[in-house]
Design a protein around this motif. Structure first.
Motif, PDB file in Angstrom:
ATOM      1  N   SER A 159     -52.125 -66.290  12.160  1.00  0.00           N
ATOM      2  CA  SER A 159     -53.054 -67.361  12.530  1.00  0.00           C
ATOM      3  C   SER A 159     -52.660 -68.019  13.846  1.00  0.00           C
ATOM      4  N   PHE A 160     -51.363 -68.306  14.017  1.00  0.00           N
ATOM      5  CA  PHE A 160     -50.887 -69.017  15.204  1.00  0.00           C
ATOM      6  C   PHE A 160     -51.058 -68.187  16.475  1.00  0.00           C
ATOM      7  N   ARG A 161     -50.966 -66.863  16.347  1.00  0.00           N
ATOM      8  CA  ARG A 161     -51.064 -66.019  17.537  1.00  0.00           C
ATOM      9  C   ARG A 161     -52.413 -66.183  18.227  1.00  0.00           C
ATOM     10  N   GLU A 162     -53.435 -66.453  17.457  1.00  0.00           N
ATOM     11  CA  GLU A 162     -54.755 -66.693  18.047  1.00  0.00           C
ATOM     12  C   GLU A 162     -54.952 -68.163  18.381  1.00  0.00           C
ATOM     13  N   ARG A 163     -54.543 -69.031  17.481  1.00  0.00           N
ATOM     14  CA  ARG A 163     -54.777 -70.473  17.648  1.00  0.00           C
ATOM     15  C   ARG A 163     -54.043 -71.041  18.854  1.00  0.00           C
ATOM     16  N   PHE A 164     -52.836 -70.556  19.112  1.00  0.00           N
ATOM     17  CA  PHE A 164     -52.016 -71.082  20.207  1.00  0.00           C
ATOM     18  C   PHE A 164     -51.753 -70.010  21.265  1.00  0.00           C
ATOM     19  N   SER A 165     -52.757 -69.224  21.561  1.00  0.00           N
ATOM     20  CA  SER A 165     -52.572 -68.111  22.491  1.00  0.00           C
ATOM     21  C   SER A 165     -52.581 -68.579  23.939  1.00  0.00           C
ATOM     22  N   GLY A 166     -51.859 -67.842  24.768  1.00  0.00           N
ATOM     23  CA  GLY A 166     -51.877 -68.113  26.199  1.00  0.00           C
ATOM     24  C   GLY A 166     -53.249 -67.883  26.790  1.00  0.00           C
ATOM     25  N   GLN A 167     -53.957 -66.875  26.295  1.00  0.00           N
ATOM     26  CA  GLN A 167     -55.286 -66.579  26.810  1.00  0.00           C
ATOM     27  C   GLN A 167     -56.248 -67.726  26.549  1.00  0.00           C
ATOM     28  N   SER A 168     -56.149 -68.332  25.366  1.00  0.00           N
ATOM     29  CA  SER A 168     -57.004 -69.471  25.039  1.00  0.00           C
ATOM     30  C   SER A 168     -56.742 -70.640  25.980  1.00  0.00           C
ATOM     31  N   TYR A 169     -55.454 -70.879  26.289  1.00  0.00           N
ATOM     32  CA  TYR A 169     -55.095 -71.966  27.208  1.00  0.00           C
ATOM     33  C   TYR A 169     -55.670 -71.720  28.599  1.00  0.00           C
ATOM     34  N   ILE A 170     -55.473 -70.508  29.112  1.00  0.00           N
ATOM     35  CA  ILE A 170     -55.942 -70.184  30.456  1.00  0.00           C
ATOM     36  C   ILE A 170     -57.459 -70.297  30.542  1.00  0.00           C
ATOM     37  N   GLU A 171     -58.156 -69.808  29.517  1.00  0.00           N
ATOM     38  CA  GLU A 171     -59.619 -69.906  29.521  1.00  0.00           C
ATOM     39  C   GLU A 171     -60.076 -71.361  29.531  1.00  0.00           C
ATOM     40  N   SER A 172     -59.405 -72.208  28.760  1.00  0.00           N
ATOM     41  CA  SER A 172     -59.765 -73.632  28.728  1.00  0.00           C
ATOM     42  C   SER A 172     -59.541 -74.283  30.088  1.00  0.00           C
ATOM     43  N   MET A 173     -58.393 -73.969  30.722  1.00  0.00           N
ATOM     44  CA  MET A 173     -58.111 -74.562  32.020  1.00  0.00           C
ATOM     45  C   MET A 173     -59.030 -74.005  33.104  1.00  0.00           C
TER      46      MET A 173
END
Length: 359
Positions: A336-350
């Motif tokens: 679950s955490f691998r998706e929830r706290f992913s680097g890709q998710s952070y970069i997309e948000s920024m």
């Protein structure tokens, strides 16, 4: 060919810590941007610099607040057309960047304490009102830190939750089985800053208590900070040198997590808590105090939490005695955490945030 936008990361220290690890970690991910770094405090000779060996330009400020403010103002003035990403600097440094003419500012909240007394509250709250503006986009690293900011600082300014980017390939279970230990033997660790608020005095006391109940338990403390010497003295006074050891800083902390059987994290307050997520991603269970940020992280896995107002040694011993339950939960939480706290998710948000200025 269009010139890549320039992003300036600004934070207080270059010694290892949550924000510092985050900043050094995200450098390779922003390949759409040219990165620069401004660190408010110059590094001490006896501390590790997380930017050592990096090819990203880094400028250091001063140990004097007024001098550092002036240096940041000058730096922001020279680069006022670029994007500034400020990490937990407080209102005065944010105001300096605004007064320098920067109009593309992201302020990232990574804390929950804004003042210590009523005088500081009056001064800093006024400074926040001056520093905030429509050209300042605020992010927080958790719902908890977002709520604290809105309740205490400014209810009218929107805050976007952007979780720290932790779920990288670096933090994964090892390719080989964990080192086998005899039945009942567990290596229990702490990793993070050795600083106030981490409850490390109690951590040592609990380690002594737990070892008295089970002599097969060993304990290791990883990290640097101002409490290193006092903690060493506390261990010696308890006669615990044979089973509690201070290991210092490790750049390959993922290997520490993989080799450990359990992370014990009893911090009194955290806006997030990178290390608990990193440890779970490496396949190692966690026992953490039930502070708000830990409840948010482990919302679906309360088995990892203990009541900080209760009898901690008894609660921790009970969880240790059911180690297989913790181990199974860590495996499920890791997925679950691998998706929830992913680097890709952070970069997309920024990238979405930056695109509001870049068209």
């Amino acid at each position: 060919m269009n010139t890549p936008p320039v992003v300036h990361l600004v934070h207080f220290y270059s010694a290892p810590g949550g924000i510092e690890a985050l900043c050094s970690r995200i450098l390779p991910s922003f390949n759409r941007y040219t990165l620069r770094v401004f660190v408010i405090r110059p590094p001490s000779e006896d501390t590790i610099n997380v930017y050592e060996g990096s090819d990203v330009p880094v400028i250091f400020g001063s140990r004097n607040n007024l001098v550092a403010l002036l240096m940041l103002w000058k730096y922001a003035r020279r680069n006022r057309d670029d994007i500034f990403l400020l990490f937990n600097l407080g209102p005065f440094f944010l105001l300096a960047v605004r007064l320098a003419g920067a109009v593309r500012i992201v302020y990232s909240i990574h804390g929950t304490r804004y003042w210590k007394n009523s005088w500081q509250r009056a001064v800093r709250k006024s400074a926040w009102r001056l520093a905030l503006g429509k050209n300042v986009i605020i992010t927080s690293n958790s719902e908890f830190s977002r709520r604290i900011f809105l309740d205490n600082v400014c209810r009218s300014h929107p805050v976007n939750v952007v979780y720290n980017p932790i779920g990288s390939d670096r933090f994964r279970p090892g390719p080989l089985p964990a080192i086998s230990r005899k039945s009942g033997e567990l290596k229990i660790i702490y990793a993070g800053r050795l600083d106030q608020g981490k409850n490390l005095d109690k951590w040592i006391d609990i380690a002594v208590d737990l070892h008295g109940r089970n002599e097969r338990l060993t304990f290791e403390v990883y990290g640097t900070g101002p409490l290193r010497i006092p903690l060493g003295e506390r261990i010696r006074k308890a006669g615990a040198e044979n089973y509690i050891s201070l290991k210092g800083f490790r750049s390959d902390i993922e290997n520490v997590f993989r080799d450990a059987d359990l992370l014990l994290f009893l911090s009194e307050f955290e806006s997030f808590g990178n290390v608990v997520v990193e440890c779970i991603l490496c396949g190692t269970p966690v026992i953490a105090s039930d502070i708000p940020s830990m409840r948010e992280i482990f919302r679906d896995y309360p088995v990892f939490l203990v009541d900080s107002s209760g009898d901690l040694p008894c609660q921790i011993e009970e969880r240790i005695n059911k180690y297989e339950v913790l181990s199974d939960a860590a495996e499920k939480a890791g997925l679950s955490f691998r998706e929830r706290f992913s680097g890709q998710s952070y970069i997309e948000s920024m990238n979405i945030i930056y695109s509001t200025w870049n068209g």
